[in-house]
Design a protein around this motif. Sequence first.
Motif, PDB file in Angstrom:
ATOM      1  N   ASP A   9       0.838  -1.205   0.000  1.00 47.31           N
ATOM      2  CA  ASP A   9       0.000   0.000   0.000  1.00 47.31           C
ATOM      3  C   ASP A   9       0.869   1.249   0.000  1.00 47.31           C
ATOM      4  N   ARG A  44       1.216   3.456  -3.529  1.00 47.77           N
ATOM      5  CA  ARG A  44       0.301   4.594  -3.415  1.00 47.77           C
ATOM      6  C   ARG A  44       0.668   5.780  -4.319  1.00 47.77           C
ATOM      7  N   THR A  75      -2.638   6.124  -7.181  1.00 48.85           N
ATOM      8  CA  THR A  75      -3.752   6.905  -6.639  1.00 48.85           C
ATOM      9  C   THR A  75      -3.511   8.388  -6.924  1.00 48.85           C
ATOM     10  N   TYR A  85      -2.245  11.405  -5.722  1.00 50.19           N
ATOM     11  CA  TYR A  85      -1.266  11.489  -4.632  1.00 50.19           C
ATOM     12  C   TYR A  85      -0.694  12.901  -4.539  1.00 50.19           C
ATOM     13  N   ALA A 119       2.793   8.510   2.041  1.00 46.89           N
ATOM     14  CA  ALA A 119       3.454   7.197   1.917  1.00 46.89           C
ATOM     15  C   ALA A 119       4.741   7.163   2.735  1.00 46.89           C
ATOM     16  N   ASP A 173      -2.585  11.984 -10.328  1.00 48.06           N
ATOM     17  CA  ASP A 173      -2.818  10.541 -10.404  1.00 48.06           C
ATOM     18  C   ASP A 173      -1.958  10.009 -11.546  1.00 48.06           C
TER      19      ASP A 173
END
Length: 436
Positions: A356, A360, A364, A366, A373, A419
């Motif tokens: 994850d 990430r 995603t 971010y 993260a 993203d």
Amino acid sequence: MAKNASSPGRRFMKLAGMTASIATRSVSNSIRNIRADEEQKQAARSQLFQDIGVQIANTLGEMKGAVMKVGQIASQYKDIFPPEVAKAISKLQRQAPPMPFPAIQKQLEKELGQPIDNLFTSFDREPFAAASIGQVHKAILPNGEQVVVKVQYPGVDEACESDLKQVRLALRLMGVLKIDKKLQDRLFAEIQDSLNAELNYEIEAQNLTVFKTFHEALDEKIIIPRVYPQYSTRRVLTLSLEQGESIETASTWPQDVRNQLGRRLVRALGQEIFYLKRFHCDPHPGNFAFREDGHVIVYDYGGVKTLNTEIIEHFKTLINAARQHDIDTLEDQLITLNALSEKGKFPKELYEEWLDVLLRPLTTQYDFAENSAHHDGVLLVKKSLKYWDLFKPSPDTLMVNRTISGHYWNLIQLKVNDDLSDLFEELVASDQQDKL
């Protein structure tokens, strides 16, 4: 500095003195703590590593030249050191003081075979950049073109092999190399190759030409300086002057511009790794400049890592296993890449948490400025520490990891908020190479 760089005997004696001092410190620490409990021994060992790390950094930093370059390259492989040592030698990445101009002029004229006034209409006496093995000056060619000239310090390429052997001996006597001898041999062979390549500007000129041709075919907004072969040799490299703004300045630009620059950095690195199978592996922010219209300028191709097709396929299988949360395949690939010692020992729930964190930023929306993260990863390190010895610094993955990590921090500095999942898919899809 020239005296240090050009005197193998003086350099050898200073390194030998450092090594002897480290050996004495290590033995004294062992004797002094023979009756200590485990907690006291660990505290003493940590303090020993801090002291010796500082000693290595100070010694190599004072010596400049090839020895400092050895330390800088070693600091890029800081996964093989305890954190106390890694922190100390990381300061070797900082800029070195310049060499007096007469020595640079003499080296330049010796290499190019003519007086400097015959070669250039003007040549700045003050460098605008100075590093461990050379420095860079702005100049103007007789045809009026503005260039930068990188000149290697005299004598810096002598005795590099013995320098590296002494540094390795010092680290071995400290007991801080966390890997077995076979992997040590591979790692230090790679460091030696990196050093040899950085000392040969003809190799860097070839790299610049290859990467310039590669990126021009894919993205005209990636700018790589042009080489002037008639003004370049093994120890002199003359390039077109390509100017842009620093990453600090670029971080103040509008969000859509910053996102565009971040995407360009990620795409360029991915294309180099998966398509060219060679990549620029020094992601220091000083090696990049930016323009507000989206151009990214890449400097310094002395550090380039070549990957074979088999390794690339392992990377792609590893990445796709991570995306599918296929822990068994992921572990198989880590073992094949010499990054994991035993399968099934690291808890699956921790793998899930790490996946994850690591995926990430690429899968995603971010916010790199928020950097969730990294913050979550710091917490996960504490939960994972007792399993840490299962993972090994692998010669096949170290420079890839260092480069990806470096660009992650570049995107943090640019404050990218995007993203990148479409870009991630574009770069690692299993059939993507056939589409190029």
